[in-house]
Design a protein around this motif. Structure first.
Motif, PDB file in Angstrom:
ATOM      1  N   ASN A 209       4.850 -35.743  -2.119  1.00 38.81           N
ATOM      2  CA  ASN A 209       5.907 -34.688  -1.580  1.00 38.81           C
ATOM      3  C   ASN A 209       5.908 -33.206  -1.701  1.00 38.81           C
ATOM      4  O   ASN A 209       6.343 -32.511  -1.066  1.00 38.81           O
ATOM      5  CB  ASN A 209       7.484 -35.007  -2.037  1.00 38.81           C
ATOM      6  CG  ASN A 209       8.691 -34.525  -1.364  1.00 38.81           C
ATOM      7  OD1 ASN A 209       8.631 -34.606  -0.243  1.00 38.81           O
ATOM      8  ND2 ASN A 209       9.327 -33.619  -2.217  1.00 38.81           N
ATOM      9  N   HIS A 215       8.063 -31.905   5.504  1.00 39.65           N
ATOM     10  CA  HIS A 215       9.485 -32.384   5.228  1.00 39.65           C
ATOM     11  C   HIS A 215      10.585 -31.368   5.094  1.00 39.65           C
ATOM     12  O   HIS A 215      11.834 -31.506   5.222  1.00 39.65           O
ATOM     13  CB  HIS A 215       9.414 -33.504   3.935  1.00 39.65           C
ATOM     14  CG  HIS A 215       9.579 -32.589   2.690  1.00 39.65           C
ATOM     15  ND1 HIS A 215       8.676 -31.974   1.996  1.00 39.65           N
ATOM     16  CD2 HIS A 215      10.670 -32.504   1.871  1.00 39.65           C
ATOM     17  CE1 HIS A 215       9.229 -31.300   0.802  1.00 39.65           C
ATOM     18  NE2 HIS A 215      10.405 -31.752   0.733  1.00 39.65           N
ATOM     19  N   HIS A 220      15.648 -30.749   4.286  1.00 43.34           N
ATOM     20  CA  HIS A 220      16.324 -29.575   3.810  1.00 43.34           C
ATOM     21  C   HIS A 220      17.008 -28.699   4.754  1.00 43.34           C
ATOM     22  O   HIS A 220      17.560 -27.785   4.466  1.00 43.34           O
ATOM     23  CB  HIS A 220      15.572 -28.907   2.826  1.00 43.34           C
ATOM     24  CG  HIS A 220      14.937 -29.720   1.836  1.00 43.34           C
ATOM     25  ND1 HIS A 220      15.506 -30.628   0.805  1.00 43.34           N
ATOM     26  CD2 HIS A 220      13.465 -29.691   1.399  1.00 43.34           C
ATOM     27  CE1 HIS A 220      14.416 -31.132   0.018  1.00 43.34           C
ATOM     28  NE2 HIS A 220      13.482 -30.850   0.364  1.00 43.34           N
ATOM     29  N   ASP A 378      15.764 -34.769  -1.674  1.00 40.10           N
ATOM     30  CA  ASP A 378      14.320 -35.267  -2.091  1.00 40.10           C
ATOM     31  C   ASP A 378      14.372 -36.543  -2.752  1.00 40.10           C
ATOM     32  O   ASP A 378      13.843 -37.438  -2.435  1.00 40.10           O
ATOM     33  CB  ASP A 378      13.414 -34.236  -3.044  1.00 40.10           C
ATOM     34  CG  ASP A 378      12.945 -32.942  -2.204  1.00 40.10           C
ATOM     35  OD1 ASP A 378      12.627 -33.313  -1.094  1.00 40.10           O
ATOM     36  OD2 ASP A 378      12.679 -32.093  -2.759  1.00 40.10           O
TER      37      ASP A 378
END
Ligand code: FES
Ligand SMILES: [Fe+2]
Length: 441
Positions: A209, A215, A220, A378
């Motif tokens: 990640n 992402h 977020h 996360d």
């Protein structure tokens, strides 16, 4: 046993996809500990965690409880946290000062800071004629096979053979150079203590990640939007919003296409760098004062070279994520196939003005700490990934994004211009995993 059941580990990893068992099989996890974490260079801590003689800090390397200790001679050593008598851990606390020697709480054997035996009760009467003796290495606390430091960051390897720390780190050394060079005194010191988070997911999910540039603007986005709304409102009212809002609003304002403008650089041993910068060199009075102090220390040209380094994140495989411009470091300690501890640290630039430290602290609290929505979002992804991968809903994990379009150069695989969200870092990590797991020994 496992060798019979898993005849060819390399078959679990293809260049663009990975079998789900790599994340969920407890026996593969045991092999990973043996062949990766208990073999390669693993970060133990920063030397400023143990400033005085007798200071120690415990650390997990693979399955091994270890401790890092400062000796009276100033040396920092790494020892197994295990008494040679009946096996008790020598240090039950996470950190502390052991005084002039270690004393086991079970039967009072004592040891010097380097692990060598100091004394035991009734040494003469109890052990005459036995196999016990100072010449017997089993009577001393076992040290890590190798310990090396790079710019104050202490690493250990539990095997004698293999590359030096410098060779192992290769280009990823820039994580520590970039962090330390930003200090007017050329050094950083740790800010005690760290946050500790246990994730209910495999350790590789966290690492994959870290340089997943796709992402942030998805996972977020909600946090970024909320922060951006407040940032704009403050700006309208006062003309300028505090920089800390930008740290969060960037998750919404830096959209997917903008992330593609950055680049990842993928190196041997699984290390990767994400270039890009979240606008952290504003022209506010605090930054200008910091630049003045830097110029005094390094001169104008070298200061420009230091502050111009364009890195957002360095991943040092298999257990370290460093955000050097903001002095952040996260160490990954696998505890089980579905349990992973992360230690979240930040550092102070020695000689830098206090507001620059406050900036690192703000990022630490707002983005990396367990109390921020960023970290929580996360963590939820990691847990959901682990749950999904434990199901029979599919056999493979996909790393196909921009596969075949990366630019291969000697010693580095770069993402192509405009394709910064390529899953090259994940492919690179799994390539290293495969090499470590199947290496001839
Ligand atoms: S176990 Fe340590 S002295 Fe006995
Ligand atoms: Fe994230």
């Amino acid at each position: 046993m496992l060798h019979e059941r898993v005849p060819d580990l390399a078959k679990f990893v293809e260049p663009d996809r990975v079998r789900r068992e790599v994340y969920t099989d407890p026996q593969i996890f045991e092999l990973e500990m043996e062949r990766i974490h208990e073999r390669v260079w693993i970060y133990c801590g920063h030397e400023s965690q143990v400033p005085k003689p007798g200071d120690y800090y415990t650390v997990q390397i693979g399955r091994q409880p270890m401790l890092m200790v400062r000796g009276a001679d100033g040396a920092v050593r790494v020892l197994y946290n295990r008494c040679p008598h009946r096996g008790s851990m020598l240090c039950g606390d996470r950190f502390g000062n052991t005084g002039e020697f270690f004393r086991c709480s079970y039967h009072s054997w004592t040891f010097h800071h380097d692990g060598s035996l100091r004394n035991i009760p009734m040494m003469e009467s109890g052990y005459a004629g036995t196999r016990w003796g100072r010449d017997n290495p089993d009577c001393h606390v076992k040290p890590a096979a190798r310990v090396e430091r790079y710019r104050g960051f202490v690493f250990a390897s539990l095997v004698q053979d293999g590359p030096t720390l410098k060779e192992f780190l290769g280009e990823s050394r820039i994580a520590f150079d970039d962090m330390c060079d930003r200090a007017p005194e050329g050094e950083v010191e740790v800010v005690p203590n760290c946050f500790r988070v246990i994730q209910n997911s495999n350790w590789k999910i966290f690492l994959e990640n870290q340089l997943d540039a796709l992402h942030p603007s998805v996972t977020h986005q909600s946090t970024g939007r909320a922060a951006h709304d407040v940032e704009l409102a403050i700006e309208r009212k006062t003309g300028r919003a505090p920089l800390s809002y930008h740290m969060l609003s960037a998750f919404a304002t830096v959209t997917i296409d903008k992330w593609d403008a950055f680049q990842t650089l993928n190196y041997p041993n699984g290390h990767c760098i994400l270039t890009g910068y979240m606008g952290l060199r504003p022209r506010d009075p605090d930054t200008l004062e910091y630049e003045r102090v830097m110029e005094k220390a390094y001169g104008k040209q070298h200061t420009e070279e230091i502050l111009g380094v364009n890195i957002h994140h360095v991943l040092i495989y298999p257990g370290l994520s460093v955000q050097s411009p903001l002095q952040q470091l996260r160490a990954v300690r696998p505890l089980g196939v579905d349990r992973t501890l992360t230690e979240i640290w930040h550092f102070r630039l020695k000689g830098a003005p206090e507001p620059i430290y406050r900036r690192a602290l703000a990022y630490y609290n707002l983005v990396n700490s367990p109390s921020t929505m960023i970290n929580a979002d996360d963590l939820e992804n990691f847990w959901k990934c682990h749950q999904g991968l434990s199901s029979d809903g599919g056999d493979w994990v996909s790393f196909h994004r921009h596969y075949g379009r990366d630019v291969e150069k000697p010693g580095v695989v770069e993402t192509a211009p405009g394709l910064g969200t390529s899953e090259a870092p994940m492919r690179n990590q799994m390539k290293a995993w495969s090499q470590f797991m199947t290496a001839e020994r």
